[in-house]
Design a protein around this motif. Structure first.
Motif, PDB file in Angstrom:
ATOM      1  N   MET A  85     -96.157 -62.558 -78.310  1.00 39.46           N
ATOM      2  CA  MET A  85     -97.018 -62.285 -79.460  1.00 39.46           C
ATOM      3  C   MET A  85     -98.457 -62.023 -79.044  1.00 39.46           C
ATOM      4  O   MET A  85     -99.253 -61.540 -79.841  1.00 39.46           O
ATOM      5  N   GLY A  86     -98.804 -62.374 -77.804  1.00 39.25           N
ATOM      6  CA  GLY A  86    -100.148 -62.117 -77.305  1.00 39.25           C
ATOM      7  C   GLY A  86    -101.220 -62.907 -78.000  1.00 39.25           C
ATOM      8  O   GLY A  86    -102.327 -62.414 -78.222  1.00 39.25           O
ATOM      9  N   GLU A  87    -100.926 -64.153 -78.350  1.00 42.62           N
ATOM     10  CA  GLU A  87    -101.825 -64.925 -79.195  1.00 42.62           C
ATOM     11  C   GLU A  87    -102.405 -66.138 -78.496  1.00 42.62           C
ATOM     12  O   GLU A  87    -101.898 -66.596 -77.476  1.00 42.62           O
ATOM     13  N   ALA A  88    -103.446 -66.649 -79.050  1.00 42.21           N
ATOM     14  CA  ALA A  88    -103.954 -67.991 -78.783  1.00 42.21           C
ATOM     15  C   ALA A  88    -104.154 -68.634 -80.159  1.00 42.21           C
ATOM     16  O   ALA A  88    -104.565 -67.942 -81.098  1.00 42.21           O
ATOM     17  N   PRO A  89    -103.814 -69.909 -80.280  1.00 42.47           N
ATOM     18  CA  PRO A  89    -103.490 -70.858 -79.225  1.00 42.47           C
ATOM     19  C   PRO A  89    -102.014 -70.836 -78.827  1.00 42.47           C
ATOM     20  O   PRO A  89    -101.168 -70.325 -79.555  1.00 42.47           O
ATOM     21  N   VAL A  90    -101.761 -71.441 -77.669  1.00 45.43           N
ATOM     22  CA  VAL A  90    -100.405 -71.733 -77.215  1.00 45.43           C
ATOM     23  C   VAL A  90    -100.397 -73.177 -76.731  1.00 45.43           C
ATOM     24  O   VAL A  90    -101.232 -73.557 -75.897  1.00 45.43           O
ATOM     25  N   LEU A  91     -99.487 -73.975 -77.258  1.00 51.93           N
ATOM     26  CA  LEU A  91     -99.345 -75.370 -76.846  1.00 51.93           C
ATOM     27  C   LEU A  91     -98.208 -75.477 -75.838  1.00 51.93           C
ATOM     28  O   LEU A  91     -97.127 -74.917 -76.051  1.00 51.93           O
ATOM     29  N   VAL A  92     -98.468 -76.186 -74.742  1.00 52.72           N
ATOM     30  CA  VAL A  92     -97.448 -76.425 -73.723  1.00 52.72           C
ATOM     31  C   VAL A  92     -97.237 -77.929 -73.628  1.00 52.72           C
ATOM     32  O   VAL A  92     -98.170 -78.687 -73.359  1.00 52.72           O
ATOM     33  N   ASP A  93     -96.006 -78.342 -73.854  1.00 56.65           N
ATOM     34  CA  ASP A  93     -95.620 -79.750 -73.759  1.00 56.65           C
ATOM     35  C   ASP A  93     -94.348 -79.802 -72.919  1.00 56.65           C
ATOM     36  O   ASP A  93     -93.244 -79.600 -73.427  1.00 56.65           O
ATOM     37  N   GLY A  94     -94.502 -80.040 -71.626  1.00 57.76           N
ATOM     38  CA  GLY A  94     -93.352 -79.976 -70.738  1.00 57.76           C
ATOM     39  C   GLY A  94     -92.799 -78.562 -70.679  1.00 57.76           C
ATOM     40  O   GLY A  94     -93.521 -77.604 -70.387  1.00 57.76           O
ATOM     41  N   ASP A  95     -91.529 -78.410 -71.009  1.00 54.36           N
ATOM     42  CA  ASP A  95     -90.889 -77.091 -71.004  1.00 54.36           C
ATOM     43  C   ASP A  95     -91.088 -76.337 -72.319  1.00 54.36           C
ATOM     44  O   ASP A  95     -90.660 -75.189 -72.439  1.00 54.36           O
ATOM     45  N   MET A  96     -91.700 -76.984 -73.279  1.00 56.24           N
ATOM     46  CA  MET A  96     -91.892 -76.376 -74.587  1.00 56.24           C
ATOM     47  C   MET A  96     -93.199 -75.587 -74.620  1.00 56.24           C
ATOM     48  O   MET A  96     -94.253 -76.100 -74.265  1.00 56.24           O
ATOM     49  N   ARG A  97     -93.118 -74.322 -75.037  1.00 55.05           N
ATOM     50  CA  ARG A  97     -94.290 -73.481 -75.259  1.00 55.05           C
ATOM     51  C   ARG A  97     -94.233 -72.996 -76.696  1.00 55.05           C
ATOM     52  O   ARG A  97     -93.212 -72.461 -77.137  1.00 55.05           O
ATOM     53  N   LEU A  98     -95.341 -73.162 -77.415  1.00 58.61           N
ATOM     54  CA  LEU A  98     -95.336 -72.848 -78.843  1.00 58.61           C
ATOM     55  C   LEU A  98     -96.635 -72.168 -79.227  1.00 58.61           C
ATOM     56  O   LEU A  98     -97.724 -72.672 -78.936  1.00 58.61           O
ATOM     57  N   SER A  99     -96.526 -71.009 -79.879  1.00 57.80           N
ATOM     58  CA  SER A  99     -97.703 -70.340 -80.427  1.00 57.80           C
ATOM     59  C   SER A  99     -97.679 -70.466 -81.943  1.00 57.80           C
ATOM     60  O   SER A  99     -96.756 -71.055 -82.517  1.00 57.80           O
ATOM     61  N   GLN A 100     -98.690 -69.893 -82.580  1.00 56.36           N
ATOM     62  CA  GLN A 100     -98.913 -69.956 -84.029  1.00 56.36           C
ATOM     63  C   GLN A 100     -99.445 -71.337 -84.416  1.00 56.36           C
ATOM     64  O   GLN A 100     -98.763 -72.358 -84.291  1.00 56.36           O
ATOM     65  N   SER A 101    -100.671 -71.360 -84.893  1.00 61.04           N
ATOM     66  CA  SER A 101    -101.337 -72.630 -85.185  1.00 61.04           C
ATOM     67  C   SER A 101    -100.572 -73.485 -86.189  1.00 61.04           C
ATOM     68  O   SER A 101    -100.507 -74.705 -86.043  1.00 61.04           O
ATOM     69  N   GLY A 102    -100.000 -72.861 -87.215  1.00 57.74           N
ATOM     70  CA  GLY A 102     -99.256 -73.631 -88.206  1.00 57.74           C
ATOM     71  C   GLY A 102     -98.045 -74.324 -87.617  1.00 57.74           C
ATOM     72  O   GLY A 102     -97.735 -75.474 -87.954  1.00 57.74           O
ATOM     73  N   ALA A 103     -97.355 -73.635 -86.704  1.00 59.20           N
ATOM     74  CA  ALA A 103     -96.199 -74.235 -86.036  1.00 59.20           C
ATOM     75  C   ALA A 103     -96.648 -75.371 -85.124  1.00 59.20           C
ATOM     76  O   ALA A 103     -95.987 -76.420 -85.039  1.00 59.20           O
ATOM     77  N   ILE A 104     -97.778 -75.182 -84.434  1.00 58.08           N
ATOM     78  CA  ILE A 104     -98.301 -76.238 -83.560  1.00 58.08           C
ATOM     79  C   ILE A 104     -98.698 -77.459 -84.391  1.00 58.08           C
ATOM     80  O   ILE A 104     -98.422 -78.606 -84.007  1.00 58.08           O
ATOM     81  N   GLN A 105     -99.342 -77.227 -85.524  1.00 59.22           N
ATOM     82  CA  GLN A 105     -99.699 -78.355 -86.392  1.00 59.22           C
ATOM     83  C   GLN A 105     -98.454 -79.132 -86.816  1.00 59.22           C
ATOM     84  O   GLN A 105     -98.454 -80.363 -86.824  1.00 59.22           O
ATOM     85  N   GLN A 106     -97.399 -78.414 -87.174  1.00 63.43           N
ATOM     86  CA  GLN A 106     -96.174 -79.093 -87.590  1.00 63.43           C
ATOM     87  C   GLN A 106     -95.542 -79.844 -86.421  1.00 63.43           C
ATOM     88  O   GLN A 106     -95.002 -80.945 -86.595  1.00 63.43           O
TER      89      GLN A 106
END
Length: 210
Positions: A51-72
């Motif tokens: 998606m070419g976005e920031a932010p991206v959260l990395v927690d171990g093997d998990m990578r997640l973009s989209q701020s709303g998804a990260i908040q959840q």
């Protein structure tokens, strides 16, 4: 394990995730995205983040973009900011409203007005977006009359999402003095223990700030 948030200080969407991590008391660290020099458009970045976005959260093997998804994700991890169970869809409703009606327009308007060369700033486009923002501010200000928080009686993802661009100093058509209920609400959030301004929470990427 320390969570890593790929982010940059000028990004209101990054701030939504960074502030949630900070207020949740999680062990996390910001990783600067060199946005203004094109890092988010580079092949290396796109290989992991199509998606070419920031932010991206990395927690171990998990990578997640989209701020709303990260908040959840933070809510699911900590039990915080989701609101009362009976109101969880109301929290989600405001997060989605913000992403569509407030943050997306505020982010674009602020970018056009402050981070483009002056001779490239499209006046008609800026004016159009400021008109849309005026309507969004009115919706939020009216809703906050008589309320300390957007949903329920404590801080939720609705607040963390909707507030994100409204603390920035760069002009984009937000007049806090003209919106008393929003102003009071922003003060409420800033009074939460651990709150930090976006430029104190994340590394800045705009060259003039270096």
């Amino acid at each position: 394990m320390t969570l890593r948030l790929h982010c940059f200080g000028e990004s209101g969407n990054s701030y939504k995730a960074a502030l949630a991590l900070e207020l949740a008391g999680l062990d996390w660290a910001p990783v600067k995205v060199d946005f203004f020099n094109g890092e988010a458009r580079s092949p290396a970045w796109r290989a992991d983040n199509p998606m070419g976005e920031a932010p991206v959260l990395v927690d171990g093997d998990m990578r997640l973009s989209q701020s709303g998804a990260i908040q959840q994700y933070i809510t699911d991890k900590t039990g915080l900011f989701g609101g009362p169970k009976a109101a969880r869809y109301e929290v989600l409703r405001w997060v989605l409203w913000d992403n569509h009606k407030l943050s997306s327009v505020a982010g674009m308007t602020r970018f056009l007005m402050n981070f483009l060369a002056e001779d490239k700033r499209p006046a008609e486009v800026i004016a159009f977006h400021q008109g849309r923002l005026k309507a969004a501010y009115a919706v939020l200000d009216t809703h906050l009359a008589g309320r300390d928080w957007i949903v329920g009686d404590s801080l939720t993802n609705a607040d963390l999402s909707c507030c994100s661009y409204l603390y920035y100093p760069e002009p984009f058509g937000f007049d806090r003095d003209a919106l008393p209920h929003i102003s009071r609400w922003l003060d409420n959030i800033a009074a939460v223990p651990g709150w930090k301004h976006p430029y104190d929470l994340m590394p800045r990427a705009y060259p003039a700030a270096a």
